[in-house]
Design a protein around this motif. Structure first.
Motif, mmCIF file in Angstrom:
data_model
loop_
_atom_site.group_PDB
_atom_site.id
_atom_site.type_symbol
_atom_site.label_atom_id
_atom_site.label_comp_id
_atom_site.label_asym_id
_atom_site.label_seq_id
_atom_site.Cartn_x
_atom_site.Cartn_y
_atom_site.Cartn_z
ATOM 1 N N LEU A 25 67.625 66.341 0.512
ATOM 2 C CA LEU A 25 67.399 65.024 0.275
ATOM 3 C C LEU A 25 69.091 64.394 0.054
ATOM 4 O O LEU A 25 69.073 63.109 0.659
ATOM 5 C CB LEU A 25 66.760 64.686 -1.091
ATOM 6 C CG LEU A 25 66.544 63.123 -1.428
ATOM 7 C CD1 LEU A 25 65.704 62.369 -0.477
ATOM 8 C CD2 LEU A 25 66.002 63.097 -2.907
ATOM 9 N N PRO A 26 69.796 65.011 -0.533
ATOM 10 C CA PRO A 26 71.229 64.204 -0.430
ATOM 11 C C PRO A 26 72.017 64.020 0.835
ATOM 12 O O PRO A 26 72.447 62.928 1.246
ATOM 13 C CB PRO A 26 71.952 65.308 -1.203
ATOM 14 C CG PRO A 26 71.159 66.259 -1.941
ATOM 15 C CD PRO A 26 69.932 66.181 -1.157
ATOM 16 N N PHE A 27 71.611 64.781 1.949
ATOM 17 C CA PHE A 27 71.943 64.765 3.244
ATOM 18 C C PHE A 27 71.366 63.449 3.745
ATOM 19 O O PHE A 27 72.229 62.745 4.615
ATOM 20 C CB PHE A 27 71.694 66.021 4.296
ATOM 21 C CG PHE A 27 72.293 67.143 3.722
ATOM 22 C CD1 PHE A 27 73.390 67.389 3.968
ATOM 23 C CD2 PHE A 27 71.603 68.171 3.150
ATOM 24 C CE1 PHE A 27 74.219 68.779 3.803
ATOM 25 C CE2 PHE A 27 72.338 69.160 2.525
ATOM 26 C CZ PHE A 27 73.621 69.734 2.980
ATOM 27 N N GLY A 28 70.292 62.904 3.719
ATOM 28 C CA GLY A 28 69.875 61.627 4.138
ATOM 29 C C GLY A 28 70.185 60.745 3.479
ATOM 30 O O GLY A 28 69.916 59.431 3.746
ATOM 31 N N LEU A 29 70.440 60.661 2.248
ATOM 32 C CA LEU A 29 70.957 59.530 1.351
ATOM 33 C C LEU A 29 72.394 59.107 1.270
ATOM 34 O O LEU A 29 72.880 58.113 0.860
ATOM 35 C CB LEU A 29 70.201 59.760 -0.212
ATOM 36 C CG LEU A 29 68.687 59.914 -0.568
ATOM 37 C CD1 LEU A 29 68.469 59.856 -1.619
ATOM 38 C CD2 LEU A 29 68.069 58.711 0.252
ATOM 39 N N VAL A 30 73.160 60.210 1.286
ATOM 40 C CA VAL A 30 74.467 60.017 0.927
ATOM 41 C C VAL A 30 75.178 59.109 1.945
ATOM 42 O O VAL A 30 75.899 58.215 1.407
ATOM 43 C CB VAL A 30 75.269 61.473 1.216
ATOM 44 C CG1 VAL A 30 75.362 61.772 2.640
ATOM 45 C CG2 VAL A 30 76.732 61.267 0.597
#
Length: 308
Positions: free
Chosen positions: A230-235
């Protein structure tokens, strides 16, 4: 089982006793570390992570929510069925004791002994069911309600509650042969014993048949993959807010996963599992009081809002 008065909003937010947080804090810390590192990299080198669309994560999140919701519902149904079965056991024990005290003759000492031993065996059966479901040693709670002549054979029994139910059946048969009550009442009391046997079998079914391991493994792996990806898609779009959003998401998904696993077997000692010790003590007190006993064991009181 957690027993507490309804707390205010602030206490709910910071409550740990009964919360699932102590079980999932390693996963939450892992997500915090990963999302923070990714946010730092994105801050110092904005072109490191391309701007992924959130649609794949939305679709995967919806699917994961459905899987977790289904598993949570299945686990809660097992928990509620177990609580219903123990409620039935309370009802059957009280009803059987009332029938024994009301309809069995007690003119001689032998008749009074049969009556007393039947009630004591009912209490022993209740404690034995609890210990069988929790895989604990039952002898301290059970032997004091069983005649010493049966202690050796009782310790050799593979299924202690079933053995005690057999003794109860024998006592009921003795009452029938001695003509201590009517045939109709013998049948009614046997129906209560039959109902307690059904409760035992149903609890054993829940205890020995967990949810399919492959399904649990699928949900568990998917939860880890989703929260780590998830962090890779939101950052790229959220920046420094990414760790906060990821932590809230991880708390929700890992919490549901851990809570479902805890409720799957409702008979243990975890904070959200059933208070079998308190339930069996309630039955013991009720039955001894019905016999006219005055020296009764104390009720099981909650300790730090936890009822065992």
């Amino acid at each position: 089982m957690i027993v507490r008065q309804t707390p205010n909003t602030l206490k709910i937010f910071f409550a740990l006793r009964g919360s699932i947080v102590p079980k999932i804090y390693p996963q939450i810390f892992l997500v915090i570390i990963i999302s923070t590192v990714i946010a730092l990299i994105q801050y110092w080198s904005p072109s490191t992570f391309p701007a992924y669309g959130t649609i794949p994560f939305t679709l995967l999140g919806v699917a994961l929510s459905l899987f977790l919701g289904f598993r949570n519902n299945a686990s809660y149904q097992r928990w509620w069925e177990a609580r219903t079965l123990w409620g039935q056991l309370v009802y059957d024990a009280r009803s059987f004791t009332r029938q024994v005290l009301s309809f069995i003759n007690t003119e001689t000492e032998t008749e009074r002994d049969i009556q007393r031993s039947m009630i004591h065996l009912t209490i022993a059966f209740t404690h034995a069911v609890r210990h069988r479901l929790r895989d604990t040693e039952p002898w301290q709670d059970v032997e004091r309600f069983v005649a010493p002549a049966h202690h050796d054979s009782m310790r050799q029994a593979k299924n202690l509650p079933n053995y005690l139910m057999g003794l109860l059946g024998q006592k009921l048969g003795d009452a029938r042969r001695l003509g201590l009550t009517s045939e109709q009442m013998i049948q009614n009391m046997d129906e209560r014993l039959h109902s307690m046997t059904v409760v035992l079998a149903a609890c054993e079914r829940i205890h020995s048949t967990p949810l399919p391991f492959a399904y649990m493994l699928l949900v568990h792996r998917t939860t880890y993959l989703y929260c780590i990806m998830l962090p890779f898609g939101l950052v790229s779009s959220l920046g420094w807010i990414t760790p906060l959003i990821c932590v809230v998401t991880a708390y929700t998904f890992f919490g549901l996963d851990a809570l479902s696993e805890e409720l799957e077997d409702p008979f243990g000692f975890a904070p959200n599992q059933l208070p079998l010790t308190a339930l069996s003590r309630t039955i013991e007190i009720n039955l001894l009081e019905a016999m006219g006993e005055t020296e009764l064991p104390p009720d099981i009181a909650p300790k730090n809002s936890y009822l065992e």
